[in-house]
Design a protein around this motif. Structure first.
Motif: not given
Length: 281
Positions: A62-65, A79, A82, A129, A273, A275
């Motif tokens: 998971q790289l977003i949120g 990430d 982040d 990107w 993405d 998620d």
């Protein structure tokens, strides 16, 4: 560490043996402090053993949120910039290993260290990107301290491993005349930097580099090998007892699991993405 010489004018053999033992213990303690833990007889990064996930190890990517820590898997890949040490600590408290996602082959204009990269190493944009451009991986002396600082961040936050992204610029359009030899040399430097900090490290994609790099990396992360019909190129990691963390985007589990399960891959279907959503074999 420097030590002052000992002057013993009248020492018994027993005293000399005691001093020798203490010196050895102090030297070992010094090595342990620098390495972040107890050492064995293997003292160099090239010789130390690192966490090596076994084939078939389940995982979440998971790289977003906000990271959904409720997925019942032993490995998380998140990430590095982040997420805080607190997130890593939370995952550790639940018995998970945590991988630090870091791009090593591209410049990203939104990262806090973007201003540290000289213009001379920044090349063409990555297709699709926004804000990301290829790096000139031939410039090892320039990129080494920049990547070392990123890996220091991963280590300081308590991550167990690194997922270095964009390790195959030479097969794209980076804006530099990169060769496979340039890429392999750079990727070996990336492995060395991670291992020097006690971090395991995965080979991201780069399937044509597997023969040269399988021994230097502790696992693989692969995108879409089933879609591109090249999963066999990543299988040497499985043969070496190392996990292949694999993702497909365009294929369903019904389509790719019959291909990757017999190979022993740790396969997921994910959204582009990256998620929290996942589907597994």
């Amino acid at each position: 560490m420097s030590r002052k010489p000992l002057t013993v004018l009248a020492a018994s053999a027993a005293t000399l043996l005691t001093l020798s033992a203490c010196s050895a213990a102090n030297a070992n303690e010094d090595r342990e402090n620098r390495a972040g833990g107890p050492t064995t007889s293997r003292d160099t990064a090239a010789e130390r053993e690192f966490w090596t996930p076994e084939p078939g190890t389940d995982w979440q990517w998971q790289l977003i949120g906000t990271v959904d820590t409720s997925v019942d898997v032993p490995v998380y890949d998140i990430d590095g910039f982040d997420n805080s040490a607190a997130v890593v600590d939370t995952l550790h408290s639940e018995g998970r290993k945590v991988i630090c996602y870091i791009s090593v082959g591209s410049w990203e204009d939104w990262r806090p260290d973007a201003g540290d990269f000289p213009d001379s190493v920044i090349g063409n944009p990555l297709d699709e990107w926004e804000g990301e451009q290829w790096l000139d991986v031939r410039q090892l002396d320039t990129l080494r301290p920049l990547m070392a600082a990123r890996f220091d961040m991963c280590a300081d936050k308590g991550f167990d491993a690194v997922e270095p992204d964009n390790m195959d610029g030479y097969i794209n359009d980076p804006g530099f005349p990169l060769t496979k030899e340039d890429q392999v040399a750079y990727n070996l430097m990336i492995s060395e930097l991670a291992h020097e900090r006690g971090l395991s490290v995965g080979l991201k994609n780069g399937v044509d580099q597997v023969p040269e790099l399988v021994d230097a990396f502790d696992f693989a992360v692969n995108e879409e090998c089933a879609y591109y019909k090249e999963c066999g190129k990543v299988s040497p990691f499985i043969e070496a007892g190392k996990a292949v963390f694999h993702v497909e985007y365009e294929m369903t589990t019904e389509e790719f699991c019959p291909v990757t399960q017999p190979l022993g891959f740790s396969s997921l279907q994910k959204n582009w993405d990256l998620d929290a959503w996942r589907a597994t074999c």
